[in-house]
Write an enzyme that holds these catalytic residues in place. Structure first.
Site, mmCIF file in Angstrom:
data_model
loop_
_atom_site.group_PDB
_atom_site.id
_atom_site.type_symbol
_atom_site.label_atom_id
_atom_site.label_comp_id
_atom_site.label_asym_id
_atom_site.label_seq_id
_atom_site.Cartn_x
_atom_site.Cartn_y
_atom_site.Cartn_z
ATOM 1 N N ASN A 111 0.861 -1.183 0.000
ATOM 2 C CA ASN A 111 0.000 0.000 0.000
ATOM 3 C C ASN A 111 0.897 1.232 0.000
ATOM 4 O O ASN A 111 1.487 1.560 1.022
ATOM 5 C CB ASN A 111 -0.912 -0.030 1.233
ATOM 6 C CG ASN A 111 -1.742 1.232 1.348
ATOM 7 O OD1 ASN A 111 -1.795 2.039 0.417
ATOM 8 N ND2 ASN A 111 -2.396 1.409 2.484
ATOM 9 N N TRP A 112 0.961 1.875 -1.140
ATOM 10 C CA TRP A 112 1.870 3.029 -1.265
ATOM 11 C C TRP A 112 1.270 4.308 -0.688
ATOM 12 O O TRP A 112 1.935 5.350 -0.671
ATOM 13 C CB TRP A 112 2.234 3.246 -2.739
ATOM 14 C CG TRP A 112 3.193 2.236 -3.287
ATOM 15 C CD1 TRP A 112 3.848 1.256 -2.604
ATOM 16 C CD2 TRP A 112 3.608 2.116 -4.649
ATOM 17 N NE1 TRP A 112 4.650 0.529 -3.453
ATOM 18 C CE2 TRP A 112 4.519 1.034 -4.716
ATOM 19 C CE3 TRP A 112 3.311 2.812 -5.823
ATOM 20 C CZ2 TRP A 112 5.127 0.648 -5.913
ATOM 21 C CZ3 TRP A 112 3.916 2.415 -7.009
ATOM 22 C CH2 TRP A 112 4.814 1.349 -7.055
ATOM 23 N N LYS A 113 0.023 4.264 -0.277
ATOM 24 C CA LYS A 113 -0.627 5.462 0.292
ATOM 25 C C LYS A 113 -0.427 6.655 -0.659
ATOM 26 O O LYS A 113 -0.437 6.462 -1.862
ATOM 27 C CB LYS A 113 -0.118 5.709 1.714
ATOM 28 C CG LYS A 113 -0.238 4.429 2.564
ATOM 29 C CD LYS A 113 0.001 4.626 4.020
ATOM 30 C CE LYS A 113 -0.145 3.276 4.730
ATOM 31 N NZ LYS A 113 -0.035 3.379 6.179
ATOM 32 N N HIS A 140 -9.545 1.304 5.043
ATOM 33 C CA HIS A 140 -8.228 1.464 5.677
ATOM 34 C C HIS A 140 -8.382 2.409 6.869
ATOM 35 O O HIS A 140 -9.175 3.351 6.823
ATOM 36 C CB HIS A 140 -7.226 2.014 4.665
ATOM 37 C CG HIS A 140 -5.830 1.976 5.184
ATOM 38 N ND1 HIS A 140 -5.334 2.950 6.022
ATOM 39 C CD2 HIS A 140 -4.836 1.068 5.032
ATOM 40 C CE1 HIS A 140 -4.093 2.641 6.351
ATOM 41 N NE2 HIS A 140 -3.763 1.500 5.763
ATOM 42 N N GLU A 146 -6.733 4.834 7.855
ATOM 43 C CA GLU A 146 -6.576 6.261 7.517
ATOM 44 C C GLU A 146 -7.852 6.809 6.885
ATOM 45 O O GLU A 146 -8.216 7.962 7.096
ATOM 46 C CB GLU A 146 -5.350 6.441 6.600
ATOM 47 C CG GLU A 146 -4.063 6.265 7.397
ATOM 48 C CD GLU A 146 -2.921 5.631 6.635
ATOM 49 O OE1 GLU A 146 -2.925 5.649 5.391
ATOM 50 O OE2 GLU A 146 -2.006 5.091 7.307
ATOM 51 N N GLU A 188 -5.235 -4.773 10.609
ATOM 52 C CA GLU A 188 -4.193 -3.765 10.801
ATOM 53 C C GLU A 188 -4.492 -3.007 12.088
ATOM 54 O O GLU A 188 -5.296 -2.065 12.084
ATOM 55 C CB GLU A 188 -4.179 -2.771 9.632
ATOM 56 C CG GLU A 188 -3.876 -3.403 8.291
ATOM 57 C CD GLU A 188 -3.301 -2.376 7.316
ATOM 58 O OE1 GLU A 188 -2.168 -2.595 6.876
ATOM 59 O OE2 GLU A 188 -3.953 -1.367 7.020
ATOM 60 N N GLY A 247 2.644 2.426 10.922
ATOM 61 C CA GLY A 247 3.622 3.506 10.803
ATOM 62 C C GLY A 247 4.299 3.878 12.111
ATOM 63 O O GLY A 247 4.928 4.934 12.214
ATOM 64 N N SER A 307 3.556 -1.894 10.449
ATOM 65 C CA SER A 307 5.005 -1.903 10.689
ATOM 66 C C SER A 307 5.690 -3.209 10.286
ATOM 67 O O SER A 307 6.620 -3.667 10.955
ATOM 68 C CB SER A 307 5.302 -1.558 12.148
ATOM 69 O OG SER A 307 4.910 -0.218 12.416
ATOM 70 N N GLY A 362 2.962 -0.940 4.293
ATOM 71 C CA GLY A 362 2.983 0.464 3.902
ATOM 72 C C GLY A 362 4.413 0.923 3.649
ATOM 73 O O GLY A 362 5.008 0.629 2.610
ATOM 74 N N GLY A 363 4.980 1.625 4.643
ATOM 75 C CA GLY A 363 6.284 2.279 4.491
ATOM 76 C C GLY A 363 7.371 1.404 3.875
ATOM 77 O O GLY A 363 8.099 1.852 2.979
HETATM 78 P P1 13P Z 1 3.059 0.595 7.694
HETATM 79 O O1 13P Z 1 3.575 -0.681 7.089
HETATM 80 O O2 13P Z 1 3.770 1.814 7.199
HETATM 81 O O3 13P Z 1 2.952 0.508 9.186
HETATM 82 O O4 13P Z 1 1.549 0.776 7.146
HETATM 83 C C1 13P Z 1 0.675 -0.294 7.229
HETATM 84 C C2 13P Z 1 -0.527 0.018 6.446
HETATM 85 O O5 13P Z 1 -1.278 0.917 6.778
HETATM 86 C C3 13P Z 1 -0.760 -0.759 5.217
HETATM 87 O O6 13P Z 1 -2.037 -0.546 4.737
#
Ligand code: 13P
Length: 249
Positions: free
Chosen positions: A9-11, A96, A98, A168, A174, A213, A234-235
């Protein structure tokens, strides 16, 4: 045994040019594998470029990070599931944390989105997870099950059987804090139990991913845990070398 799923997930990172550069580098170092599934979720603006870059790699799926519950209309700034499909997307993230926390997405909205996504022939990847205060109050399971049950409530049984779910925990996203595999396993088992009951035994195709994470160091341990069918990252997915290591675990 089903194949593990590795989803990136590149957000709100990587526009079309960066997306193209990343994917070309990744594809050059990652030959097709038939024992795992990879999904990229670029931003909506980069979806078409990603679809083009992945056109000769059916082993890699494309997903959209968010869609509206209507297929078209006067919804400025929104993305239609039909447009995402046109770009080559076959999966769509829904709910998600967010989206829930920053953009007011409710359980009912996730239900409407899941139904629209499935009707368009895409697979919903429904995200569920508790906030830190809910975690500390020990109400993780009731939060997750409420999000799950409402989220899939408008799906028909045949659609329910192919859904993807990502657990999640919000406090792990994050933050560098990862749920212990044994704790995530308990939540994953509850999610799977729900599908087993709802589908009267035919649960084979429901996959439950973990996100929060995940990095190149902890990915192998997490994906090896009994109830974890894959990872939503994500990150750590933004660095192509790190991501290549994660999908190689
Ligand atoms: P991180 O891997 O950056 O914690 O993000 C997880 C996430 O929200 C994937 O959708």
């Amino acid at each position: 045994m089903q194949k593990p799923v590795f989803a990136a997930n590149w957000k709100m990172h990587y526009g079309p040019q960066e997306t193209r550069t990343y994917l070309l580098k990744f594809l050059a170092s990652y030959p097709p594998h038939d024992d795992r599934t990879i999904i990229f979720f670029p931003s909506a603006a980069s979806l078409a470029v990603a679809g083009f870059a992945l056109r000769d790699r059916p082993d890699i799926l494309l997903g959209v990070q968010n869609v509206h519950w209507e297929e078209k209309g006067a919804f400025t700034g929104e993305t239609s599931v039909l447009m995402a499909r046109d770009c080559g997307a076959t999966v769509a993230l829904v709910g998600h944390s967010e989206r829930r926390q920053l953009f007011g997405e409710t359980d009912e909205m996730t239900a409407r989105k899941c139904a629209t996504i499935a009707r368009a022939g895409l697979t919903p990847l429904l995200c569920v997870g508790e906030r830190l205060d809910e975690h500390e109050r020990g109400i993780t399971q009731s939060i997750v099950m409420r999000q799950l049950k409402t989220g899939v409530s408008r799906l028909e049984k045949s659609q329910l059987a192919t859904v993807l779910v990502a657990y999640e925990p919000v406090w792990a996203i994050g933050t560098g804090k990862t749920a212990k595999p044994e704790d995530a396993t308990v939540v994953h088992a509850a999610i799977r139990r729900y599908f087993r009951e709802a589908l009267a035994g035919q649960t084979d195709s429901v996959r439950v991913l973990y996100g929060g994470s995940v990095n190149a160091e902890n990915a192998a341990e997490l994906v090896a845990a009994p109830e974890i069918d894959g990872l939503l990252v994500g990150g750590a997915s933004l660095d192509v070398d790190v991501w290549t290591r994660i999908v190689g675990t």
